[in-house]
Design a protein around this motif. Structure first.
Motif, mmCIF file in Angstrom:
data_model
loop_
_atom_site.group_PDB
_atom_site.id
_atom_site.type_symbol
_atom_site.label_atom_id
_atom_site.label_comp_id
_atom_site.label_asym_id
_atom_site.label_seq_id
_atom_site.Cartn_x
_atom_site.Cartn_y
_atom_site.Cartn_z
ATOM 1 N N ALA A 20 -3.414 2.565 8.282
ATOM 2 C CA ALA A 20 -2.627 3.786 8.103
ATOM 3 C C ALA A 20 -3.196 4.956 8.866
ATOM 4 O O ALA A 20 -3.324 6.048 8.336
ATOM 5 C CB ALA A 20 -2.495 4.119 6.613
ATOM 6 N N THR A 23 -6.145 11.800 12.065
ATOM 7 C CA THR A 23 -5.757 11.264 10.763
ATOM 8 C C THR A 23 -6.431 12.028 9.638
ATOM 9 O O THR A 23 -5.818 12.402 8.638
ATOM 10 C CB THR A 23 -6.162 9.795 10.671
ATOM 11 O OG1 THR A 23 -5.751 9.138 11.848
ATOM 12 C CG2 THR A 23 -5.540 9.126 9.483
ATOM 13 N N VAL A 25 -5.912 7.943 3.402
ATOM 14 C CA VAL A 25 -5.661 7.980 4.848
ATOM 15 C C VAL A 25 -6.716 8.849 5.518
ATOM 16 O O VAL A 25 -7.298 8.488 6.550
ATOM 17 C CB VAL A 25 -4.246 8.513 5.117
ATOM 18 C CG1 VAL A 25 -4.032 8.711 6.596
ATOM 19 C CG2 VAL A 25 -3.205 7.564 4.558
ATOM 20 N N HIS A 58 0.601 6.253 9.673
ATOM 21 C CA HIS A 58 0.107 6.384 8.309
ATOM 22 C C HIS A 58 1.213 6.412 7.286
ATOM 23 O O HIS A 58 0.983 6.260 6.106
ATOM 24 C CB HIS A 58 -0.610 7.722 8.223
ATOM 25 C CG HIS A 58 0.338 8.831 8.521
ATOM 26 N ND1 HIS A 58 0.699 9.153 9.797
ATOM 27 C CD2 HIS A 58 1.068 9.611 7.703
ATOM 28 C CE1 HIS A 58 1.607 10.112 9.759
ATOM 29 N NE2 HIS A 58 1.847 10.404 8.496
#
Lengths: 113, 89, 936, 514, 165, 147
Positions: free
Chosen positions: C222, C281, C304, C227
């Motif tokens: 992810a 991320t 995540v 994600h």
């Protein structure tokens, strides 16, 4: 003569295919029959075209190639079986689909589809 | 003499067949065409027999018998169709 | 060998819950726990060797061709994961036993969990890339099942599908990547691939490999921008989230990157990709975690974010960073699983996961609160929890990297920012849940306040255990984590690993400062959360999941459109395509031909030939032109048939002529029979363009076929025909070579052919079953049908013809072997003669006089043929071997008997039966009471 | 008897068909079913015996009527045909068991025609004579027409009409190409033809090319390759379930024929190159459009039909790779995809019968009565067919991808993977609609009967078994591919040019004709 | 006698079949005669059901004469028709007539109708359902009544005599 | 020798005669004015023509191969049985289908009954006209012819 024979085969094929491309079952069947005539002649001619030389031992001096004859015979029979089936299928299709169009449509707008 | 006769006869039959085809093409009605077809069948018997004479063989003779028999059946079938629509009731 | 037992145990564990679920929840859970715990014990039994730096492995050849072996290994990384999977897994299984409500199908749920556990364990243990991939995809499937466990909820379905699509796509990319790696390294065995890192890195496809592998890993883990599926996967029951989306599955991607680091890592491309993806991320997810209202959503985004952190660490690539990555994998699994459990408890007890509706729970559920507090603190990276340690290492490493050149300085800043956000959402979680008052709307306030309390011990214990673990690891890192982390980092690096110094206190240094800033910043952010929310609304969130779903929908719509366009249900188009293909293909062949006219000479023409050809052409064109006038079309067609028969006569094929003639008539009768039920004159509905197209196609095909035929006719080939002519009399016992071929040389073809015929009969029988037909009352011109059903003359004459025809039929049959004729033609003659009776006298009349079942005749014909064929086995000869002999009987003289005759009899019967079956059945359909004046 | 083993896969179903047809009005349906299943099982045993015989690598020939090749018709057993025979029999056992649950009573002569269908299939796989191949094609086609129409109904007739007419046109083309080939080579035996094609003047070779290409078009029609596949989805979706399942092998007959003539007759002829190009590009395009169709399908049966197309595209594109490795892969993939597609058709039927009016359409409907059972079956099938581990589809695809050596042909990879993804997405959507998105309330009707379940399980079992026995299986297919790569061995053993004939000839009984 | 009748219901037909068989095989070998006899017996037995009860030929000699007359008429008829077709000047005068039938037997009517069709310028077009009359189309007709009378005299009466009905 | 000359002459005569009969039969079919008239040619002429040719063939093979060749009689038999039936059925069909006939058709036209001609269910297309439906018209035509 070869040219004439080929011409006949060609014309039969062309007519058969033209009919095959029609939108109703009946001409399609006729087209298939024509096509199978053409095909039979074609297959037949693959052994050569000879006059008065039937492949019967004793009946002719130099018999022609018998194998295509046997093949065409088989092809004729199979063609007959198939035609019979497709004819009856056409009848069935008309009764089930209410139309003799190959796609089962009434086709008022025509075969433009 | 025989050859000439054969040739004349063949020519006549061929011409006859050509005329049958004319009628087949022109019609005007289905029975006319059917008649023409039937005659064509019958004439082709003659053609086969003449061919047999020409080639001096009887190998093809059975074809003539079959034409005589089957041509009739075919014609009858179409007649019945025209008369009754349904040929096997 | 004990390695094999680890996955085998979990595989066995799959069936345990299914089998025990009827014995009650507790038994079921306990029984299920046996397998993973045993497996854990087994794994731990390997620990001493592994911690010492060895790799324990096992190789069983499976599909050597594929390069797929049943190869398992345990090294540090595997051990780390095995502990997570089996250890945390067992806890979660235990937890799940309490979590699921009583009426849930626990057996199925636990089985899925075990399936997943197996798959995950497989990934961790696989010592073969393809094996790894197999398990990888298996995790996708099992996670699909788990996320969709509550499939009656549409969000669960959507989430499951999305997860499957995204991770499945990643898996497929990964497969491609693996194959490329395999091609580059020449093997799929993991150990060898890892050792051949240089070769792989030097491969021309290296970039592609990295892209594909990372695509796979990022989707699984992810990572931004893939994600989006993870928050939607939160529709799953909470144990699933705790297991899959915190501890294990999402770690698979990270695991993969770590695993392949020795083979692929250590290049700028690799590091850059990982670092950037990790940073992005981390920040992005942390930001959303802050804004999310759903508790599990917060955790999902935080997961995540943390995965981004690990990715970043892997990207930084320095030995210590890698070690930190391994460490954080462990830490994150521990605290996140605990957090999920606590959220699950709250959800379970309070019935909602909306953070705004909840609040001030501390008094009501102090134990849960404690649990959440501990785990949350670890997530925030507050000392002395384990999260702090790994974050510290990250901060340290981020300061030391030179990856972005002059821009490298930006990394620590971003990391601090992310850490700040992380602190903020962790604190928010704890604060709003347990200490702040719920932010309720007016309607919600009207409802009675939530009454919640701490759950049963069984539900609380696993979480508490993990939370305490996170504290303990933080306190005693060297004891609890160091050996494992070192071993894991050794596996990640593939080379020697630096001495780790895990401790809470490294002295007053920059990382500590950054940590402090982060914590302080976090508090500030939390206090100003409303403002942040306001800021967030300025940027309308383009939810990637929505984009994804819209894309899927659009693709499906496009697919539908395309499919409907292509496959429009028009037979004419399909036919045209077929013709076109044939045309093109034959054209290719013809193009290679130098001259059309071959070497063999041409024969001359005569009038008969010209006439025949003209007639055939006339008939063909006529039937094409008059195809709407159907009866005439049939007439024209039979002209062609006649000419073809005559052509067979002319070109020395008497058998063919006979056959063609008889088939011709039967076909004609059949068509006329059918014509009765088809429209006799359909309207003209065709457009000119269509006709032109068809004409072009037809003429082109005709031309090509004619050319081919001409080319063939003017060439001579040495064929196998001579053999037949030579062998016919001595070997086949007949002078009609065609017939001998049919019943002897190639009797098998004939055997097939009568099978086809009989089948056609049976098939038409099936078709005509329960058929409702429309019957016109008059012909196309509106004339009513004749009232005479059976014209007298026809009836009388047909009865005369019948015995004659039968006689001819017998004659044709008997002479077949030596002269033109044979069973087939004889059969058709008989059938035609009988048909004439049907036509002349009607179905019922004839039926009454011919009480036989045509299917039975046809089938017995086949049976005779088969028996003839099999009969030769009795004499030790192959199927269908014919035998014949000349016999002499007094008075009668010489005659010849051949087994081929019996075969021909079979043919005869089959033909008669099948033909009549087809035609009479069709005829019978119409036998209803139609108006008629005639009696009988 | 053992020397006649080679003829049994044709003779036995024929005999079975005759028995069943003659008994059709005389015995109870129960006896007929028992007989039919027993015959089919016996056929499986025979075919397995042949498989074990062929797996040793020997080529076996059987001269029908005791006429030696190239003059008479011979049956030829190599690894490929043994494999195909076995797949057919395995599939048939599943189908016939399934049909015994009641589908067979919806029309007349089901079991008889079914056996004839098997006879046609077996004959097509065994024959070594190209005209005989045509004959068996016709048998299997006509039987398939009959089976397709089993039970009647609008959809079947409409789809059947297309199927029949197209195939009739195809048969005509087949005959034309046979005419060309016979005219140009003067023989019908495939091995003999191969020998003659190999040393042929340029002039004739062009004709052979034309004939060969036409032949490939015909086979492509049966195999449902790109511009010629449009008949397939409707037809397969309309067919009665056991028949649709059996039809899973029908496209493979086309594939088999292509593989046979491509490797045996046209191996080194001028026709080889255009054949490859054709197979490659239309295989890929079929793959793509199959995937598109899978996404677009709004009915489970249609969806499965498109899955068949995907497998066809995969297999034929694989054929075009023309390497033993590729052939190994696709022959490994073939049994799996055939059996699983068959199983899926059966599962679809089971689903349909529990969803009352909604049938297999992918819409919300009442809850399935046995939804976990069916869901489980569907899951296994879906996982297998989408090419996901741990089932054989994945391995097959993997092998095929590995077999791509030429980088120009790497196109296969993304397409194969994307097709897999499309299948995955479509199947997950279908599954979630069918099993999850349901109204409350259950339909008690349409319980899965024991026979149905047995049939499905029989077929589905192939997926794990092919993985577990993946090693021996892939070795077998590798050996098959190697055998296919050496047509000269077949020629030498059959026609006896080479002294190293290792073939056990069934026509050991030499001597004059009886 | 009864047994003979049972196994040889139509001796004439059987004889015809035997003759036809020998014609076809062009051989008088004993074997062929035997085979022919066998067929001549079995085929009528097999097709027995299809035969309606036939009137017996009472006067074979008259039948023979009738056949000869008809054959002669066929030739004459053909010459007439040919002249009509070939000569461009001649106008044909076609016409329909209704011919009242005196015969009652189906075979006899059929024979009459066929004879009419084959002989001078007439084609039978329809037999009324009740077999009361026959519609005839004549190619070239001067006098309706004369034609009817000729047919009655030349064909119907002999037929009546032959079958005695 | 003379035997052969004579037989040859007979065969040649039969062949030519057969050809001529067949030819005139077909010519009649081509030339004559309405269907019912055209019917006469083929039913009679062609049949006889073929009969002649068959007899010629029979003679020829009997003489040249010195054995009886009488199979042709079989065809003749068939033809003579079937040809009139064909003619009859065709005429019946023509009548049933309301084919136009030559306006000069004379004789006291019989009253066609329903069983002879097909009844119209719907209005017939304009193309084919049927004189027997309107008595007045028919008698007018006839009168004109006779006068």
């Amino acid at each position: 003569m070869e040219a004439l024979f080929s011409l006949v085969v060609g014309v039969l094929t062309a007519c058969g295919i033209y009919l095959l491309l029609r939108g109703r079952t009946f001409p399609v069947i006729i087209g298939l029959s024509l096509l199978s005539y053409a095909v039979n002649l074609f297959l037949f001619s693959s052994g050569g075209l000879r006059t008065n030389s039937a492949p019967v031992i004793g009946a002719s001096i130099s018999p022609t190639d018998p194998l295509p004859h046997a093949l065409v015979l088989t092809a004729i029979v199979i063609g007959f079986a198939m035609t019979a089936f497709v004819v009856i299928l056409a009848v069935r299709a008309r009764s089930e689909l209410g139309s003799d169009h190959v796609d089962g449509q009434q086709g008022e707008e025509g075969d433009t589809r | 003499m025989l050859d000439t006769a054969l040739w004349i006869s063949l020519t006549l039959i061929v011409m006859a067949m050509a005329m049958n085809v004319y009628r087949l093409a022109v019609g005007p009605d289905v029975p006319d065409r059917l008649l023409a077809l039937d005659t064509l069948y019958v004439n082709s018997i003659a053609l086969i027999v003449l061919l047999g004479l020409w080639l001096n063989t009887k190998t093809y003779f059975e074809a003539a018998i079959l034409i005589a028999m089957l041509g009739f059946v075919g014609t009858m079938a179409i007649c019945r169709y025209l008369l009754r629509g349904d040929i096997i009731e | 060998m004990s390695l094999l037992w680890i996955p085998l145990l979990t595989i066995a564990g799959i069936v345990v819950p299914v089998m025990t679920s009827r014995h009650g929840r507790r038994t079921c859970v306990n029984a299920t726990l046996v397998a993973p715990l045993l497996a854990l014990a087994l794994a731990l039994s390997q620990a001493p060797a592994v911690l010492a730096g060895d790799v324990v492995s096992l190789q069983i050849p499976w599909m050597p061709l594929l390069g797929l072996d049943l190869a398992l290994r345990i090294d540090g990384l595997t051990l780390l994961f095995a502990l997570l999977i089996l250890g945390i897994g067992s806890l979660i299984l235990y937890y799940a036993g309490h979590y699921l409500s009583a009426d849930e199908d626990d057996g199925r749920f636990l089985a899925y969990m075990m399936l997943f556990m197996t798959a995950m364990l497989g990934i961790a243990m696989a010592d073969n890339l393809i094996l790894l991939w197999l398990f990888w995809e298996l995790t996708s499937i099992s996670s699909f099942l788990l996320i969709g466990f509550w499939g009656h909820r549409s969000d669960a379905r959507r989430g499951a599908r999305m997860a499957l699509a995204v991770t499945g796509a990643g898996g497929l990319a990964l497969l491609a990547g693996f194959l490329l790696i395999g091609q580059a390294a020449g093997t799929f065995a993991l150990g060898e691939v890892l050792a051949a890192g240089d070769v792989v890195r030097a491969s021309e496809h290296y970039t592609l490999i990295v892209a594909l592998v990372l695509f796979g890993a990022f989707t699984k883990s992810a990572q931004f921008p893939f994600h989006f599926w993870l928050p939607h996967a939160m529709a799953a029951p909470t144990p699933v989230s705790a297991f899959l989306h915190s501890a294990t599955m999402v770690k698979a991607g990270v695991f993969l990157m770590a695993r392949l680091n020795p083979a692929l890592g250590d290049t700028a491309l690799w590091s850059l990709c990982l670092t950037l993806a990790g940073l992005a991320t981390m920040l992005y997810a942390a930001w959303f975690a802050l804004l999310e209202r759903d508790l599990k959503g917060i955790l999902a985004f935080s997961t995540v974010s943390h995965l981004g952190l690990i990715t970043l660490l892997l990207g930084l690539g320095s030995p210590l960073a890698l070690a930190a990555a391994a460490f954080h994998i462990l830490n994150h699994a521990i605290f996140k699983a605990a957090l999920f459990m606590s959220v699950g408890i709250i959800d379970h007890e309070a019935g909602t996961r909306d953070i705004d509706r909840l609040g001030a729970l501390w008094s009501m559920m102090p134990l849960t609160g404690t649990l959440t507090l501990l785990a949350g603190a670890a997530m925030a990276g507050i000392p002395p929890f384990n999260g702090f340690l790994s974050k510290e290492m990250l901060l340290d490493q981020s300061l030391q990297t030179g990856l972005l050149g002059a821009l490298s300085g930006i990394i620590p800043l971003l990391v601090v920012l992310a850490a700040t956000l992380s602190v903020a959402y962790s604190l928010r979680l704890i604060w709003s849940l347990f200490f702040a008052a719920p932010k309720l709307t007016r309607e919600e306030k009207a409802q009675p306040p939530l009454k919640v309390h701490d759950p049963a011990r069984g539900m609380l214990a696993p979480g508490l255990f993990l939370a305490v673990m996170s504290l303990l690891v933080g306190l005693f890192p060297m004891t609890l984590a160091d050996p494992l982390v070192s071993a894991a980092s050794l596996a990640i690096q593939g080379a020697s690993t630096p001495e780790l110094n895990l401790a809470l206190w490294h002295g007053l240094n920059l990382p500590l400062l950054m940590s402090a800033i982060a914590v302080a910043g976090g508090v500030v952010v939390l206090r100003q959360q409303r403002r942040f929310a306001a800021v967030a609304t300025l940027f309308p969130a383009r939810d990637a999941s929505r984009i994804f779903e819209a894309a899927v929908v659009r693709v499906i719509k496009a697919a539908l459109w395309l499919t409907l366009r292509l496959e429009n249900g028009s037979l004419q188009r399909y036919q045209a395509l077929l013709i076109l293909c044939a045309l093109a293909m034959v054209g290719i062949g013809l193009m290679k031909l130098d001259t059309l006219t071959g070497a063999a000479g041409l024969q001359s023409l005569d009038a008969m030939l010209v006439l025949g050809a003209a007639l055939a052409i006339f008939g063909a064109i006529g039937s094409a032109l008059s195809h709407r006038w159907r009866l005439v079309s049939i007439l024209m067609l039979s002209v062609v048939g006649l000419m073809v028969s005559l052509a067979f006569v002319r070109f020395s094929a008497p058998d063919l002529a006979l056959t063609q003639l008889s088939v011709e008539v039967v076909t004609m009768i059949l068509m006329i029979l059918a014509l009765f039920f088809l429209p006799q004159r359909p309207p003209l509905l065709v457009s000119g363009r269509r006709i032109l197209r068809d004409l072009i196609l037809a003429v082109a095909m005709g031309l090509v076929i004619a050319m081919l035929n001409y080319a063939l006719l003017t060439r001579e080939t040495l064929s196998i025909a001579d053999y037949f002519l030579r062998e016919s009399v001595p070997g086949g016992g007949g002078s009609n070579v065609v017939n001998v071929i049919l019943v002897d040389f190639r009797g098998f073809d004939t055997f097939g052919e009568i099978t086809v015929l009989t089948l056609a009969g049976l098939a038409t029988f099936k078709l005509l079953n329960r058929l409702k037909l429309f019957m016109p009352a008059g012909n196309v011109e509106g004339i009513r049908w004749s009232q005479q059903r059976h014209p007298m003359i026809l009836a009388v004459v047909s009865q005369i013809l019948l015995p004659l025809a039968l006689l001819v039929s017998v004659y044709i049959f008997l002479r077949g072997h030596n002269q033109p004729g044979g069973g087939f033609i004889a059969g058709l003659i008989t059938a035609t003669a009988l048909l004439l009776q049907y036509m002349a006298r009607g179905h019922d009349w004839t039926r009454a006089r011919l009480p036989v079942s045509y299917p039975v005749i046809a089938v017995s014909g086949l049976a005779v043929a088969l028996a003839t064929g099999v009969g030769s086995w009795l004499f030790g000869y192959p199927f269908l071997t014919a035998s014949f002999g000349h016999f002499h009987l007094p008075l009668i003289g010489d005659f010849e008997l051949a087994s081929a005759m019996l075969f021909d009899l079979g043919v005869f019967l089959a033909v008669v039966g099948a033909t009549l079956m087809i035609l009479v059945n069709l005829g019978r359909v119409t036998t209803i009471h139609r108006p008629s004046l005639e009696e009988r | 008897m053992s020397q006649h083993l080679l003829a049994l896969p044709i003779v036995l179903p024929m005999a079975a068909a005759l028995v069943l047809l003659l008994l059709s009005n005389r015995t109870s349906e129960r006896h007929q079913r028992q007989l039919s299943v027993a015959f089919t099982a016996l056929l499986l045993l025979i075919n397995l015996a042949l498989l074990s015989r062929a797996s040793g690598g020997e080529l076996a020939f059987y001269a029908l009527g005791n006429w030696q090749a190239p003059y008479g018709i011979i049956l030829m057993l190599d690894r490929l045909s043994a494999l195909m025979l076995t797949i057919t029999a395995v599939l048939a056992v599943g189908c016939v068991i399934f049909a015994c649950a009641g589908d067979d009573q919806r029309g007349a002569y089901f079991h008889g025609v079914f056996q004839l269908q098997l006879m046609g299939l077996n004959g097509a796989f065994l024959t070594g004579d190209i005209f005989n191949l045509f004959v068996f094609f016709e048998i299997l086609l006509l039987a398939s027409y009959a089976l397709l129409m089993h039970g009647g109904g609008k959809a079947r007739v409409g789809a059947g009409l297309h199927y029949v007419i197209l195939n009739l046109a195809g048969s005509a083309l087949f005959l034309i190409s046979l005419g060309i080939l016979y005219g140009a080579t003067g023989t019908l035996n495939m091995a003999d033809m191969a020998r003659r094609v190999a040393d042929m003047p340029n002039d004739q070779a062009a004709l052979v090319t034309a004939g060969g290409l036409l032949l490939i078009v015909v086979f492509s029609l049966k195999a449902a390759l790109l511009p010629l596949y449009f008949w397939l989805p409707r037809t397969y979706a309309a067919a009665p379930a056991p028949v649709a399942a059996l039809f899973a092998i029908m496209t493979k007959v086309g594939l088999y024929a292509i593989l046979r003539v491509q490797t045996l007759i046209f191996a080194d002829s001028p026709a080889e190159e255009p054949i490859d190009a054709w197979l490659w590009w239309s295989g890929l395009a079929t793959l793509v459009l199959g995937a598109v169709g899978v996404l677009a399908a709004r009915d489970l049966r249609i969806l499965i039909a498109y899955l068949v197309l995907i497998s066809v595209g995969t297999l034929l594109a694989g054929t075009a790779l023309q390497s033993p490795a590729a052939n190994t892969a696709l022959l490994y993939y073939l049994p799996h995809t055939t059996l699983i597609c068959g199983a899926l058709f059966l599962v679809a039927e089971l689903i349909g019968q529990q969803r009352a009016k909604a049938g297999t359409r992918l819409v919300r409907a009442r809850r399935l009565y046995q939804r976990f059972l069916l869901g489980g079956l569907f899951l296994v099938g879906a996982v297998a067919v989408a090419g996901l581990p741990p089932l054989a589809g994945a391995l097959g695809k993997l092998m095929l991808m590995q077999a791509v050596e030429d980088s120009a042909r790497l196109w296969l990879w993304p397409l194969l993977l994307l097709a897999g993804l499309c299948a995955l997405i479509a199947l997950s959507r279908a599954g979630s609609v069918l099993f999850w998105a349901s109204y409350k309330g259950e339909v008690a009707a349409g319980r899965v009967s024991g026979a149905q379940l047995a049939g499905v399980l029989w077929l589905l079992a192939s997926a794990p078994l092919l993985v577990i026995f993946g090693g021996p299986m892939s070795e077998y297919t590798q050996a098959t591919a190697r055998q296919l790569a050496q047509p000269q061995v077949v020629i030498a053993e059959l026609l006896g040019d080479a002294p190293t004939a290792r073939a056990t000839r069934f026509q050991a009984i030499q001597g004059d004709a009886p | 006698m009864t047994r003979l009748k049972r196994y040889l219901p139509t001796p004439v037909l059987s004889l015809v079949l035997l003759v036809v068989w020998l014609l076809m095989v062009r051989s008088l070998a004993f074997g062929h005669i035997l085979l022919g006899s066998f067929l001549a017996v079995t085929i009528p037995l097999l097709t027995q059901g299809f035969w309606e009860p036939l009137p017996r030929v009472k006067h074979p000699i008259k039948l023979a004469r009738f056949v000869l007359v008809v054959l002669w008429d066929i030739i004459v008829a053909n010459l007439q028709v040919s002249r009509l077709i070939l000569s461009p000047s001649r106008e044909a005068h076609p016409g329909f007539i209704e011919y009242p039938l005196a015969l009652k037997d189906r075979l006899a009517i059929t024979l009459l109708a066929n004879t009419i069709t084959m002989t001078p310028g007439t084609v039978s077009t329809n037999i009324r359902l009740d077999s009361s009359s026959l519609l005839i189309h004549a190619l070239d007709m001067d006098d309706e009544q004369a034609l009817i009378r000729e047919i009655q005299e030349r064909y119907e009466r002999p037929l009546k005599e032959i079958f005695e009905c | 020798m003379t035997f052969y000359v004579i037989t040859e002459g007979i065969i040649a005569f039969l062949l030519v005669a057969g050809g001529l009969f067949a030819f005139t039969g077909s010519l009649g079919m081509l030339k004559l004015k309405d269907f019912f008239m055209r019917l006469h040619g083929p039913t009679k002429g062609t049949t006889l023509g073929i009969g002649c040719v068959l007899i010629a063939s029979m003679l020829y093979f009997t003489v040249t191969q010195r054995e009886f060749h009488v199979q042709e009689l079989l065809i003749t038999l068939f033809l003579f049985i079937t040809a009139p039936v064909t003619g009859h059925m065709l005429a019946k069909t023509g009548l049933h289908m309301h084919l136009r006939f030559y306006t000069g058709t004379r004789g006291s036209l019989p009253e066609f009954r329903d069983e002879d001609v097909g009844q119209s269910r719907v209005a017939r297309p304009a193309r084919a006209h049927h004189p027997w439906r309107t008595k007045a018209k028919r008698s007018r035509l006839k009168r004109r012819e006779i006068v």
